[in-house]
Enzyme design. Structure first.
Site, mmCIF file in Angstrom:
data_model
loop_
_atom_site.group_PDB
_atom_site.id
_atom_site.type_symbol
_atom_site.label_atom_id
_atom_site.label_comp_id
_atom_site.label_asym_id
_atom_site.label_seq_id
_atom_site.Cartn_x
_atom_site.Cartn_y
_atom_site.Cartn_z
ATOM 1 N N GLU A 14 -1.958 -7.209 7.705
ATOM 2 C CA GLU A 14 -0.617 -7.052 8.257
ATOM 3 C C GLU A 14 -0.511 -7.789 9.589
ATOM 4 O O GLU A 14 -1.522 -8.089 10.243
ATOM 5 C CB GLU A 14 -0.307 -5.561 8.447
ATOM 6 C CG GLU A 14 1.072 -5.235 9.014
ATOM 7 C CD GLU A 14 2.222 -5.695 8.125
ATOM 8 O OE1 GLU A 14 2.288 -6.908 7.841
ATOM 9 O OE2 GLU A 14 3.077 -4.863 7.761
ATOM 10 N N HIS B 241 0.821 -1.209 0.000
ATOM 11 C CA HIS B 241 0.000 0.000 0.000
ATOM 12 C C HIS B 241 0.862 1.269 0.000
ATOM 13 O O HIS B 241 2.052 1.247 0.320
ATOM 14 C CB HIS B 241 -0.938 0.009 1.214
ATOM 15 C CG HIS B 241 -0.214 0.017 2.525
ATOM 16 N ND1 HIS B 241 0.363 1.148 3.052
ATOM 17 C CD2 HIS B 241 0.028 -0.975 3.412
ATOM 18 C CE1 HIS B 241 0.933 0.861 4.210
ATOM 19 N NE2 HIS B 241 0.744 -0.430 4.459
#
Length: 212
Positions: free
Chosen positions: A83, A10
């Site tokens: 994550e 990202h």
């Protein structure tokens, strides 16, 4: 023809700009992070994509959005691509963590596969859940290009798992800066790394922003 997996981290968030641990925190992209997402879409919208898979966090969805809009697809959201959960370390910098959780930080730094951040996740746990998504993709698509939008630790752990490298070394074998792209092609002889942490789709200013 074979399956090619594109692993995109990202764009910039406030946590990545500050080099603070951010896993479970559902942070937004900064203005620069949005520019990174737009730059990726501009560079890769002409690629023929079979599918886009994304972590369900806001920062990954926002990174996938410009490309998905350009090519007219919806991202497939998978919790397995989230994550690592940093537990009590969330939002803190390494300097603060080393001071406040010194022994845990030393153990985790030595072997994050089997030592977790205080109250957080093991790297082997991330490997298990993330690789389930990769196996799903391989089952669904024998060939073509599939984009996976995920996170720094998650992408590095996936790469370790695919390339036969000890997951406990994921922090020390390759970088994964914001907005970077790694590419793995599945050949007759197994996964072949084609690109690592590439950011040529970003301009010089975006490539040289502070943070990780």
């Amino acid at each position: 023809m074979s399956l090619t997996l594109y692993l995109l981290r990202h764009g910039q968030t406030e946590s990545s700009r500050m080099n603070a641990y951010c896993g479970a925190i559902d942070s937004e992209l900064t203005a620069d992070g949005i520019e990174m997402a737009n730059a990726f879409a501009a560079a890769y919208s002409s690629t023929h994509w079979k599918a886009v898979f994304s972590s369900p966090m806001r920062r990954t969805i926002a990174t996938a959005k410009p490309l998905c809009t350009a090519i007219g697809v919806q991202p497939e959201l998978r919790d397995g691509l989230k994550e690592i959960n940093y537990g009590q370390w969330e939002g803190k910098t390494p300097e603060i963590i080393s001071r406040e959780y010194h022994d845990d930080y030393i153990r985790w730094s030595a072997d994050p596969a089997w030592y977790a951040p205080t109250g957080g996740e093991l790297a082997v746990t991330i490997a298990s859940r993330a690789m389930q998504v990769i196996e799903e993709i391989k089952h669904l698509y024998n060939d073509g290009n599939v984009l996976v939008v995920a996170h720094k630790a998650t992408i590095r752990i996936i790469l370790c798992s695919l390339l036969g490298i000890d997951v406990g070394r994921f922090r020390y074998r390759w970088g994964c800066p914001v907005g970077s792209l790694s590419i793995v092609q599945f050949t007759d002889h197994g996964p072949m790394l084609q690109a690592l942490a590439d950011r040529t789709h970003l301009d010089d200013r975006l490539r040289n922003l502070p943070g990780s």
